[in-house]
Design an enzyme around this catalytic site. Structure first.
Site, mmCIF file in Angstrom:
data_model
loop_
_atom_site.group_PDB
_atom_site.id
_atom_site.type_symbol
_atom_site.label_atom_id
_atom_site.label_comp_id
_atom_site.label_asym_id
_atom_site.label_seq_id
_atom_site.Cartn_x
_atom_site.Cartn_y
_atom_site.Cartn_z
ATOM 1 N N LYS A 85 -2.956 6.105 -4.225
ATOM 2 C CA LYS A 85 -3.819 7.216 -3.882
ATOM 3 C C LYS A 85 -3.538 8.622 -4.573
ATOM 4 O O LYS A 85 -2.591 8.993 -4.918
ATOM 5 C CB LYS A 85 -3.821 7.368 -2.665
ATOM 6 C CG LYS A 85 -3.862 6.345 -1.883
ATOM 7 C CD LYS A 85 -4.061 6.345 -0.638
ATOM 8 C CE LYS A 85 -3.434 4.946 -0.051
ATOM 9 N NZ LYS A 85 -2.431 4.607 1.182
ATOM 10 N N TYR A 126 3.154 9.559 -0.108
ATOM 11 C CA TYR A 126 3.984 9.165 0.388
ATOM 12 C C TYR A 126 5.867 9.039 -0.480
ATOM 13 O O TYR A 126 7.109 8.764 -0.031
ATOM 14 C CB TYR A 126 4.627 7.299 0.288
ATOM 15 C CG TYR A 126 2.828 6.861 1.098
ATOM 16 C CD1 TYR A 126 1.646 8.250 1.996
ATOM 17 C CD2 TYR A 126 2.112 5.492 1.266
ATOM 18 C CE1 TYR A 126 1.422 7.403 2.238
ATOM 19 C CE2 TYR A 126 1.295 5.578 1.724
ATOM 20 C CZ TYR A 126 0.716 6.601 2.512
ATOM 21 O OH TYR A 126 -0.788 6.170 2.944
ATOM 22 N N ASP A 149 0.830 -1.227 -0.227
ATOM 23 C CA ASP A 149 -0.115 -0.183 -0.256
ATOM 24 C C ASP A 149 1.214 1.491 -0.481
ATOM 25 O O ASP A 149 1.519 1.588 1.066
ATOM 26 C CB ASP A 149 -0.892 -0.179 0.540
ATOM 27 C CG ASP A 149 -1.991 0.982 1.508
ATOM 28 O OD1 ASP A 149 -3.012 1.529 1.037
ATOM 29 O OD2 ASP A 149 -1.825 2.310 1.304
ATOM 30 N N HIS A 170 -7.373 9.868 -1.498
ATOM 31 C CA HIS A 170 -6.596 9.118 0.079
ATOM 32 C C HIS A 170 -7.989 10.462 0.218
ATOM 33 O O HIS A 170 -8.003 9.781 2.142
ATOM 34 C CB HIS A 170 -5.188 10.440 -0.655
ATOM 35 C CG HIS A 170 -4.104 9.583 0.670
ATOM 36 N ND1 HIS A 170 -3.244 9.513 -0.440
ATOM 37 C CD2 HIS A 170 -4.580 9.282 1.914
ATOM 38 C CE1 HIS A 170 -2.636 9.516 1.241
ATOM 39 N NE2 HIS A 170 -3.346 9.306 1.726
HETATM 40 P P1 NDP Z 1 0.689 1.396 12.068
HETATM 41 O O1 NDP Z 1 -0.064 1.134 12.599
HETATM 42 O O2 NDP Z 1 0.495 0.196 10.450
HETATM 43 O O3 NDP Z 1 2.264 2.051 12.900
HETATM 44 C C1 NDP Z 1 3.000 1.789 11.555
HETATM 45 C C2 NDP Z 1 3.955 1.758 13.264
HETATM 46 O O4 NDP Z 1 4.672 0.724 14.090
HETATM 47 C C3 NDP Z 1 5.432 2.317 12.758
HETATM 48 O O5 NDP Z 1 6.231 3.469 13.627
HETATM 49 C C4 NDP Z 1 6.132 1.264 12.842
HETATM 50 O O6 NDP Z 1 8.010 1.463 13.482
HETATM 51 C C5 NDP Z 1 5.358 0.418 14.475
HETATM 52 N N1 NDP Z 1 5.461 -1.480 14.280
HETATM 53 C C6 NDP Z 1 5.457 -1.949 12.817
HETATM 54 N N2 NDP Z 1 5.334 -3.211 13.657
HETATM 55 C C7 NDP Z 1 5.562 -3.783 15.158
HETATM 56 C C8 NDP Z 1 5.199 -3.937 15.794
HETATM 57 N N3 NDP Z 1 5.143 -5.956 15.316
HETATM 58 N N4 NDP Z 1 5.403 -3.794 17.395
HETATM 59 C C9 NDP Z 1 5.723 -2.187 17.636
HETATM 60 N N5 NDP Z 1 6.211 -1.740 16.884
HETATM 61 C C10 NDP Z 1 5.496 -2.037 15.141
HETATM 62 O O7 NDP Z 1 0.934 3.059 11.200
HETATM 63 P P2 NDP Z 1 0.763 3.285 9.621
HETATM 64 O O8 NDP Z 1 0.171 4.669 9.611
HETATM 65 O O9 NDP Z 1 1.669 3.010 9.323
HETATM 66 O O10 NDP Z 1 -0.582 2.590 8.584
HETATM 67 C C11 NDP Z 1 -0.499 1.706 7.842
HETATM 68 C C12 NDP Z 1 -0.321 2.059 6.828
HETATM 69 O O11 NDP Z 1 -1.418 2.380 6.263
HETATM 70 C C13 NDP Z 1 0.513 3.271 6.499
HETATM 71 O O12 NDP Z 1 2.066 2.231 6.638
HETATM 72 C C14 NDP Z 1 0.303 3.524 4.927
HETATM 73 O O13 NDP Z 1 0.505 2.729 4.007
HETATM 74 C C15 NDP Z 1 -1.551 3.333 5.004
HETATM 75 N N6 NDP Z 1 -2.107 4.615 5.681
HETATM 76 C C16 NDP Z 1 -3.114 5.642 5.182
HETATM 77 C C17 NDP Z 1 -3.674 6.235 5.216
HETATM 78 C C18 NDP Z 1 -4.486 6.875 5.069
HETATM 79 O O14 NDP Z 1 -4.910 8.344 5.015
HETATM 80 N N7 NDP Z 1 -5.142 6.208 3.636
HETATM 81 C C19 NDP Z 1 -2.754 7.235 6.315
HETATM 82 C C20 NDP Z 1 -1.601 6.610 7.390
HETATM 83 C C21 NDP Z 1 -1.736 5.396 6.827
HETATM 84 P P3 NDP Z 1 8.790 0.513 12.022
HETATM 85 O O15 NDP Z 1 8.948 0.615 10.796
HETATM 86 O O16 NDP Z 1 9.688 1.088 12.652
HETATM 87 O O17 NDP Z 1 8.686 -1.061 12.776
#
Ligand code: NDP
Length: 276
Positions: free
Chosen positions: A79, A54, A49, A112
């Site tokens: 998006k 991004y 995704d 988006h």
């Molecule tokens: P998430 O809930 O996926 O959390 C990501 C965070 O959690 C990062 O800081 C990551 O750090 C950490 N993390 C990952 N795995 C673990 C784990 N197993 N234990 C503890 N911490 C963990 O948040 P996102 O906002 O990234 O949402 C996911 C995806 O959704 C985005 O990447 C994007 O593709 C999409 N999105 C879409 C939006 C929209 O408006 N349509 C808005 C926001 C996101 P690290 O990378 O250091 O492991």
């Protein structure tokens, strides 16, 4: 029972979407995103995704090409960003995204954020792109019930997916029900509460019973609810951890405990009150 990282659901237009994928928001363009996508594909992920916002579509495309996996075996979402909404500008933005990905088609192209009447114009462009076969499915993101009620009457093609912030503290029950009734697949962003699930006592306790982490419990809960989930990580051990959710089933009682965590609380912007 969802037992396979490659498991798909059939969308309202007949195309198939994997229920689990990798998010890449805040993954830096270049080696960070390339490594994350490569590790994910090695771990069996088939769904990535991304978004124009991004600024890492090139890196996603590069990692996909270098994986040697056939394009048709993968599912790529991107998006259109808010500043590109509108008919002509969306057509151009889609071309830009495909160019950066170096792909002939996307699997899913999303609006988006909801932008009122402007999103109706944007949607006409998505319908056009869809009719040309340059995206297999089209959908929206951050649309709440009232956004959808205003938007759907203008659609010739119904959105296949609505990607929204969704996790144990934000369960959007009215939206879940509205989307189910209207055949729109719900997809969770921030599915592990940006990592904060690790601090939630109930999720830790449930995890201890199954030998799973709070992130794994939460991802599994979403899958069992029928919500597509796309946890983000740039670390190989977490990319693997987040995918290790296909060998256990949460009991009804544990699903209920997680349901009881609802707080109507967000980690991201409110779709009724954002300024971008
Ligand atoms: P998430 O809930 O996926 O959390 C990501 C965070 O959690 C990062 O800081 C990551 O750090 C950490 N993390 C990952 N795995 C673990 C784990 N197993 N234990 C503890 N911490 C963990 O948040 P996102 O906002 O990234 O949402 C996911 C995806 O959704 C985005 O990447 C994007 O593709 C999409 N999105 C879409 C939006 C929209 O408006 N349509 C808005 C926001 C996101 P690290 O990378 O250091 O492991």
């Amino acid at each position: 029972m969802i037992e396979d990282i490659k498991q798909k659901v059939t969308l309202n237009n007949g195309s198939a979407m994997p229920v689990f994928g990798l998010g890449v928001w805040k993954s830096q363009a270049g080696s960070e995103t390339e490594n994350a996508v490569s590790w994910a594909l090695e771990a069996g992920y088939i769904h990535i995704d991304t978004a124009a916002l991004y600024k890492n579509e090139e890196s996603v495309g590069k990692a996909v090409r270098e994986s040697g996996i056939q394009r048709e075996d993968l599912f790529i979402t991107t998006k259109v960003w808010n500043t590109d909404q509108g008919y002509e500008s969306t057509l151009k933005a889609f071309d830009d995204s495909l160019g950066k990905l170096r792909m002939d088609y996307a699997d899913l192209y999303l609006i988006h954020w909801p932008k009122g009447d402007l999103s109706v114009e944007t949607w006409k462009a998505l319908e056009e792109i869809h009719s040309q076969g340059r995206t297999k499915a089209i959908g929206v993101s951050n649309f709440m019930v009232s956004h959808l009620e205003q938007f759907l009457p203008h659609c010739h093609v119904k959105p296949a997916v609505n990607q929204v912030e969704f996790h144990p503290y934000l369960q959007l029950r009215e939206l879940q029900s509205f989307c189910r009734t209207n055949g729109i697949q719900l997809e969770a962003w921030a599915p592990i509460m940006k990592g904060h699930v690790s601090e939630v006592k109930e999720l830790i306790e449930i995890g201890e019973k199954y030998g799973k982490t709070p992130a794994q419990v939460t991802i599994r809960w979403e899958l069992q609810l029928g919500v597509i989930t796309i946890p983000k990580s740039v670390r190989q051990h977490r990319i693997n951890e987040n995918a290790d959710v296909f060998d256990f089933e949460l009991s009804d009682a544990d699903m209920e405990v997680i349901a009881s965590l609802e707080k109507n609380s967000r980690f991201g912007m409110d779709p009724y009150n954002f300024d971008f």
